[in-house]
Design a protein around this motif. Structure first.
Motif, PDB file in Angstrom:
ATOM      1  N   ALA A 130       0.949  -1.175  -0.187  1.00 35.40           N
ATOM      2  CA  ALA A 130       0.137   0.161  -0.158  1.00 35.40           C
ATOM      3  C   ALA A 130       0.824   1.125   0.029  1.00 35.40           C
ATOM      4  O   ALA A 130       0.652   2.346  -0.510  1.00 35.40           O
ATOM      5  N   ALA A 131       2.095   1.410   0.808  1.00 34.57           N
ATOM      6  CA  ALA A 131       2.745   2.333   0.918  1.00 34.57           C
ATOM      7  C   ALA A 131       3.623   2.514  -0.553  1.00 34.57           C
ATOM      8  O   ALA A 131       3.579   3.696  -0.944  1.00 34.57           O
ATOM      9  N   GLN A 133       2.409   1.777  -3.372  1.00 34.88           N
ATOM     10  CA  GLN A 133       1.588   2.189  -4.537  1.00 34.88           C
ATOM     11  C   GLN A 133       1.183   3.655  -4.288  1.00 34.88           C
ATOM     12  O   GLN A 133       0.973   4.288  -5.346  1.00 34.88           O
ATOM     13  N   SER A 134       1.004   4.053  -3.086  1.00 37.77           N
ATOM     14  CA  SER A 134       0.754   5.561  -3.050  1.00 37.77           C
ATOM     15  C   SER A 134       1.999   6.225  -3.440  1.00 37.77           C
ATOM     16  O   SER A 134       1.673   7.394  -4.101  1.00 37.77           O
ATOM     17  N   GLY A 139       2.615  10.118  -4.311  1.00 37.67           N
ATOM     18  CA  GLY A 139       2.351  10.473  -3.034  1.00 37.67           C
ATOM     19  C   GLY A 139       3.660  10.891  -2.269  1.00 37.67           C
ATOM     20  O   GLY A 139       4.561  10.444  -2.495  1.00 37.67           O
ATOM     21  N   GLU A 143       1.887  10.756   2.792  1.00 37.95           N
ATOM     22  CA  GLU A 143       0.624   9.864   2.315  1.00 37.95           C
ATOM     23  C   GLU A 143       0.951   8.531   2.356  1.00 37.95           C
ATOM     24  O   GLU A 143       0.156   7.701   2.386  1.00 37.95           O
ATOM     25  N   ALA A 144       2.339   8.016   1.901  1.00 43.34           N
ATOM     26  CA  ALA A 144       2.504   6.794   1.968  1.00 43.34           C
ATOM     27  C   ALA A 144       2.385   5.985   3.367  1.00 43.34           C
ATOM     28  O   ALA A 144       1.938   5.007   3.372  1.00 43.34           O
ATOM     29  N   ALA A 147      -1.194   5.323   3.877  1.00 40.06           N
ATOM     30  CA  ALA A 147      -1.613   4.511   3.160  1.00 40.06           C
ATOM     31  C   ALA A 147      -1.252   3.077   3.881  1.00 40.06           C
ATOM     32  O   ALA A 147      -2.369   2.574   3.802  1.00 40.06           O
TER      33      ALA A 147
END
Length: 281
Positions: A130-131, A133-134, A139, A143-144, A147
């Motif tokens: 998730a991090a 992909q952010s 991102g 933001e990471a 996420a």
């Protein structure tokens, strides 16, 4: 060109190699101490070798990476062009890995956000994805991190072990709880909650426990879009049967990963482990 925000995790995330390469995720290995031999997880000791050692009752312990191990990973990321790093790790309740990463972050050449996800295995791996992909979507560092933390907050991890003895040896559950399970001849279902392993249900047979594991995963997934991981140690047929049932029964399934856990987690659960991680998107 390297992404401005780099992602670092540890070897207990058990991410598929292809996913790590695709998202340029760095993994720092923990160590398994087998007798008087220290071996890096993932490169110097396999889960199969670990399972054989446990079955022969050889002494097995685990240890965290050193701060210098993390420092090297952070320097390498900065040299590749990262302007910030998100470092995501297994629960601090299980290991000093988070503390080692935090110490290294203080001297890193770029800002490093070290996160205790409270997770382990693909519950940690999904946070790292998730991090990543952010970050890939442009991102920021914050933001990471957000996420990854969002994924962690929604995560569920349930698992079955043939015996509580290995968890007792590693100090992950109390001796009284392990003794009770053995005395009653129950097959325990456990969960990861608040960064700790806790009892969920007690079932009389292995087949009923595994059926219940399936039901818990299906109930938790509901109709939402979810990623699922099925882990095992020395029980590949059992894991594949469960994975196939979840493919059939989880309507919002996006990705499903089936894999054997590494030696570090295997040392604390023992052969016969079967686990399911449900990660809403």
């Amino acid at each position: 060109m390297s992404c401005p925000v780099a992602i670092v995790t540890d070897s207990t995330a058990y991410l598929p190699v292809g996913e790590m390469q695709r998202h340029d995720i760095t993994s720092v290995p923990l160590t398994v101490v087998l007798g008087d031999e220290a071996l890096e997880e993932g490169t110097e000791i396999s889960a199969r070798s670990l399972a054989l050692a446990l079955q022969k009752r050889r002494p097995v312990t685990t240890s965290r990476p050193s701060p210098e191990d993390f420092a090297r990973a952070y320097r390498a990321a900065a040299e590749r062009g990262a302007r910030g790093i998100v470092s995501l790790h297994l629960s601090a309740e299980f290991s000093g890995t988070y503390d080692a990463a935090r110490l290294a972050a203080e001297q890193a050449p770029v800002p490093v956000r070290v996160v205790d996800t409270g997770m382990v295995a693909m519950a940690l791996g999904f946070c790292a994805l998730a991090a990543a992909q952010s970050a890939e979507a442009g991102g920021t560092l914050d933001e990471a991190v957000a996420a990854a933390e969002k994924r962690a907050a929604a995560m569920s991890a349930f698992f079955y072990v043939d015996t509580l003895e290995y968890l007792r040896r590693g100090g992950r559950i109390g001796a009284a709880q392990a003794l009770l399970g053995s005395a009653l001849a129950v097959k325990p279902l456990l969960q990861l909650e608040g960064g700790r392993i806790g009892p969920l249900e007690k079932v009389r047979t292995a087949s009923k426990a595994i059926a219940r594991l399936e039901e818990l995963a299906v109930e938790r997934a509901g109709a939402a879009d979810v990623d699922v991981a099925v882990h095992h140690l020395a029980a590949p047929e059992r894991a594949e049967r469960l994975a196939q049932r979840l493919r059939e029964r989880v309507p919002g399934l996006v990705e499903l990963h089936t894999s054997e856990v590494g030696a570090v987690i295997g040392a604390h659960t023992g052969p016969g482990l079967l686990a399911v991680v449900v990660s809403p998107r």
